[in-house]
Scaffold this motif. Structure first.
Motif, PDB file in Angstrom:
ATOM      1  N   VAL A 182      -1.251 -10.243   0.100  1.00 63.12           N
ATOM      2  CA  VAL A 182      -0.205  -9.883  -0.863  1.00 63.12           C
ATOM      3  C   VAL A 182       1.053  -9.476  -0.104  1.00 63.12           C
ATOM      4  CG1 VAL A 182       0.412  -8.451  -2.841  1.00 63.12           C
ATOM      5  CG2 VAL A 182      -1.983  -9.035  -2.440  1.00 63.12           C
ATOM      6  N   PRO A 183       2.184 -10.161  -0.292  1.00 65.96           N
ATOM      7  CA  PRO A 183       3.433  -9.771   0.369  1.00 65.96           C
ATOM      8  C   PRO A 183       3.802  -8.328   0.014  1.00 65.96           C
ATOM      9  CG  PRO A 183       3.655 -11.954  -0.583  1.00 65.96           C
ATOM     10  CD  PRO A 183       2.345 -11.402  -1.075  1.00 65.96           C
ATOM     11  N   PRO A 184       4.349  -7.567   0.979  1.00 66.12           N
ATOM     12  CA  PRO A 184       4.600  -6.135   0.763  1.00 66.12           C
ATOM     13  C   PRO A 184       5.400  -5.806  -0.493  1.00 66.12           C
ATOM     14  CG  PRO A 184       4.894  -6.684   3.069  1.00 66.12           C
ATOM     15  CD  PRO A 184       4.672  -7.987   2.358  1.00 66.12           C
ATOM     16  N   VAL A 185       6.520  -6.477  -0.706  1.00 63.54           N
ATOM     17  CA  VAL A 185       7.372  -6.154  -1.863  1.00 63.54           C
ATOM     18  C   VAL A 185       6.640  -6.435  -3.172  1.00 63.54           C
ATOM     19  CG1 VAL A 185       9.479  -6.782  -3.090  1.00 63.54           C
ATOM     20  CG2 VAL A 185       9.538  -6.462  -0.625  1.00 63.54           C
ATOM     21  N   GLN A 186       5.878  -7.540  -3.207  1.00 68.26           N
ATOM     22  CA  GLN A 186       5.128  -7.852  -4.420  1.00 68.26           C
ATOM     23  C   GLN A 186       4.032  -6.824  -4.679  1.00 68.26           C
ATOM     24  OE1 GLN A 186       3.943 -11.996  -4.893  1.00 68.26           O
ATOM     25  NE2 GLN A 186       5.515 -12.664  -3.429  1.00 68.26           N
ATOM     26  N   ALA A 187       3.381  -6.376  -3.605  1.00 68.00           N
ATOM     27  CA  ALA A 187       2.345  -5.358  -3.761  1.00 68.00           C
ATOM     28  C   ALA A 187       2.920  -4.064  -4.315  1.00 68.00           C
ATOM     29  CB  ALA A 187       1.672  -5.096  -2.409  1.00 68.00           C
ATOM     30  N   VAL A 188       4.067  -3.650  -3.788  1.00 63.58           N
ATOM     31  CA  VAL A 188       4.684  -2.403  -4.247  1.00 63.58           C
ATOM     32  C   VAL A 188       5.176  -2.538  -5.687  1.00 63.58           C
ATOM     33  CG1 VAL A 188       6.510  -0.726  -3.811  1.00 63.58           C
ATOM     34  CG2 VAL A 188       5.355  -1.802  -1.892  1.00 63.58           C
ATOM     35  N   PHE A 189       5.781  -3.669  -6.018  1.00 65.68           N
ATOM     36  CA  PHE A 189       6.282  -3.873  -7.385  1.00 65.68           C
ATOM     37  C   PHE A 189       5.141  -3.771  -8.395  1.00 65.68           C
ATOM     38  CE2 PHE A 189       7.153  -6.696 -10.994  1.00 65.68           C
ATOM     39  CZ  PHE A 189       8.331  -6.145 -11.469  1.00 65.68           C
ATOM     40  N   TRP A 190       4.050  -4.488  -8.133  1.00 68.95           N
ATOM     41  CA  TRP A 190       2.930  -4.453  -9.076  1.00 68.95           C
ATOM     42  C   TRP A 190       2.232  -3.094  -9.073  1.00 68.95           C
ATOM     43  CZ3 TRP A 190       2.473  -7.285 -13.065  1.00 68.95           C
ATOM     44  CH2 TRP A 190       3.006  -8.575 -13.073  1.00 68.95           C
ATOM     45  N   ARG A 191       2.274  -2.401  -7.949  1.00 73.41           N
ATOM     46  CA  ARG A 191       1.722  -1.046  -7.906  1.00 73.41           C
ATOM     47  C   ARG A 191       2.389  -0.170  -8.956  1.00 73.41           C
ATOM     48  NH1 ARG A 191       1.186   2.888  -2.665  1.00 73.41           N
ATOM     49  NH2 ARG A 191       0.943   4.864  -3.780  1.00 73.41           N
ATOM     50  N   TRP A 192       3.717  -0.254  -9.054  1.00 74.94           N
ATOM     51  CA  TRP A 192       4.422   0.627  -9.997  1.00 74.94           C
ATOM     52  C   TRP A 192       4.335   0.132 -11.424  1.00 74.94           C
ATOM     53  CZ3 TRP A 192       4.379   4.972  -8.063  1.00 74.94           C
ATOM     54  CH2 TRP A 192       4.590   5.173  -6.696  1.00 74.94           C
ATOM     55  N   ILE A 193       4.164  -1.163 -11.613  1.00 71.81           N
ATOM     56  CA  ILE A 193       3.914  -1.668 -12.968  1.00 71.81           C
ATOM     57  C   ILE A 193       2.573  -1.131 -13.472  1.00 71.81           C
ATOM     58  CG2 ILE A 193       3.498  -3.724 -14.347  1.00 71.81           C
ATOM     59  CD1 ILE A 193       6.424  -3.297 -13.561  1.00 71.81           C
ATOM     60  N   VAL A 194       1.557  -1.192 -12.614  1.00 74.95           N
ATOM     61  CA  VAL A 194       0.235  -0.647 -12.978  1.00 74.95           C
ATOM     62  C   VAL A 194       0.339   0.853 -13.241  1.00 74.95           C
ATOM     63  CG1 VAL A 194      -2.106  -0.192 -12.129  1.00 74.95           C
ATOM     64  CG2 VAL A 194      -1.050  -2.426 -11.745  1.00 74.95           C
TER      65      VAL A 194
END
Length: 335
Positions: free
Chosen positions: A68-80
Motif C-alpha cells: 500500500v503506497p504511504p499516502v494512500q494508506a494514511v488517507f484510508w486510515r483517516w477515512i476509516v
C-alpha cells in the motif's frame, strides 16, 4: 437574631455569611487531593493504552508498506477513523460547530501536525526501516515534548531529566546496534521528522479550547486531515495506481484506522488533558519495548542480548522519570 444563631451557631457576632462560606469551601476542598490523584492515575493508564495500541500500528504499517503506497494508506486510515468515530462524535461536532469555526486555525494546525503530516511520515519511514527502529526512534518525541513543556514554564526536575536521558541512551544504543555513532537509514530520518511532528501536536493539545470537547475535536481533526491528504492521494492514485483489497491490506488498515486512530488518539488527548504532555511522554518511552516485542513475535525481527539490555535501560529510565513525576504530583497535592 435567634434564627441566625440557630442556623449558624459558630458564627461570631451573628454574622450569617462568613461561617457558611468557610464550611462550604472546606467541604469542597477536602476531596480535591483524592480527585487529583485519581485523575493522574487515569491519565497514566490512558497514556499507556495509547502507547500499547500505537506500538501495534508500527507493526501493521511495516507489514503493509510493500503493498500500500504511504499516502494512500494514511488517507484510508483517516477515512476509516472518521467512520468509526462518527456515531459518537457527529452530534457533539454539530453542537459545537460555532466554537470550532472560531478556533478553526488552531484545529487545522493540530490536524496538520497530528493527522496529516505525522502519519504520512511514519508510513514513508516504513518503506526503508524496520518496525522496531520506527518504535525506538519515536521515543525521541517525549524529549521534544519535555522541551516544549519547559519552554511553557513547566519545571521538569533533575530526576525526570535523568530518567529521560537514560531512556534516550537506551534508544540510541539500540538503533546504533551498541554504538552511539549510529548510521541512520533514510527511514530512520523520516521517523525523526515524525517524532518532531507528533511532539508538536502533543504540546498543542494543552492549549485546546475548552469549549470543544474531545470527540468533536477528534472528528474535526480527522476530517481536516483527510481533506489535506486528498490532493496527494489523487496524485498517488494516478501515478502509482491503487492497491488490492486483500486481507493483508484491509486488516492492517482497519487496525490503524479504528484502534490506532480513533481509540488511541482519544485516549492520548484525554491523557494530555489530565497529566500534561511531558508526563504522558514518560509513559510513551515504553513504546520501543512494546514494538520490539511485537516485531519479534509477529514479524520475526531479531531482538538479541543487546536489544534486551537496551530495553532494560529504557524501562529503567521510564521508572525513574515516572517515580519523579508521581512524587511531584503528591507534593503539589500536599501544598
Amino acid at each position: 437574631m435567634t434564627l441566625i444563631t440557630a442556623r449558624h451557631p459558630t458564627t461570631p457576632e451573628g454574622d450569617s455569611t462568613t461561617a457558611p462560606e468557610t464550611d462550604a469551601t472546606t467541604a469542597t476542598e477536602r476531596p480535591a487531593p483524592a480527585r487529583k490523584t485519581r485523575g493522574a492515575g487515569l491519565g497514566v493508564l490512558l497514556a499507556l493504552l495509547a502507547t500499547v495500541v500505537w506500538s501495534g500500528s508500527f507493526v501493521a504499517t511495516r507489514d503493509m508498506a510493500d503493498s500500500v503506497p504511504p499516502v494512500q494508506a494514511v488517507f484510508w486510515r483517516w477515512i476509516v477513523a472518521l467512520v468509526a468515530v462518527a456515531p459518537f462524535a457527529a452530534r457533539p461536532f454539530w453542537r459545537q460547530r460555532k466554537a470550532i469555526r472560531r478556533h478553526l486555525g488552531f484545529v487545522a494546525l493540530a490536524s496538520l501536525f497530528g493527522v496529516a503530516l505525522y502519519n504520512t511520515l511514519v508510513h514513508q519511514a516504513g518503506l526503508t526501516t524496520s518496525a522496531s527502529n520506527m518504535g525506538m526512534i519515536m521515543a525521541a518525541s517525549p524529549v521534544l515534548m519535555a522541551v516544549y513543556a519547559r519552554l511553557g514554564g513547566e519545571r521538569l526536575g533533575a530526576r525526570r531529566l535523568l530518567g529521560m536521558l537514560t531512556a534516550v541512551l537506551g534508544v540510541l544504543l539500540l538503533v546504533g546496534r551498541g554504538s552511539l555513532a549510529a548510521d541512520f537509514a533514510a527511514g530512520d530520518l523520516w521517523m525523526f521528522a515524525a517524532a518532531l511532528s507528533f511532539a508538536t501536536y502533543s504540546a498543542m493539545l494543552r492549549r485546546k479550547p475548552a469549549e470543544i470537547d474531545g470527540l468533536a475535536f477528534l472528528f474535526t481533526t480527522f476530517a481536516l486531515g483527510a481533506l489535506m491528504l486528498a490532493p496527494a492521494y489523487a496524485v498517488s492514485l494516478a501515478v502509482q495506481g491503487g492497491f488490492p483489497p486483500t486481507t493483508g491490506t484491509v486488516g492492517p488498515l482497519l487496525y490503524v484506522g479504528v484502534m490506532s486512530s480513533a481509540v488511541a488518539f482519544f485516549a492520548w488527548n484525554k491523557a494530555i488533558g489530565l497529566i500534561g504532555a511531558a508526563r504522558a511522554g514518560v509513559v510513551y518511552y515504553l513504546q520501543p519495548v512494546c514494538v520490539a516485542l511485537l516485531s519479534y513475535v509477529l514479524l520475526g525481527e531479531e531482538l538479541g542480548l543487546l536489544g534486551v539490555a537496551c530495553m532494560a535501560l529504557i524501562l529503567g529510565g521510564v521508572a525513574l522519570a515516572g517515580a519523579s513525576g508521581a512524587r511531584a504530583g503528591r507534593a503539589g497535592t500536599a501544598r
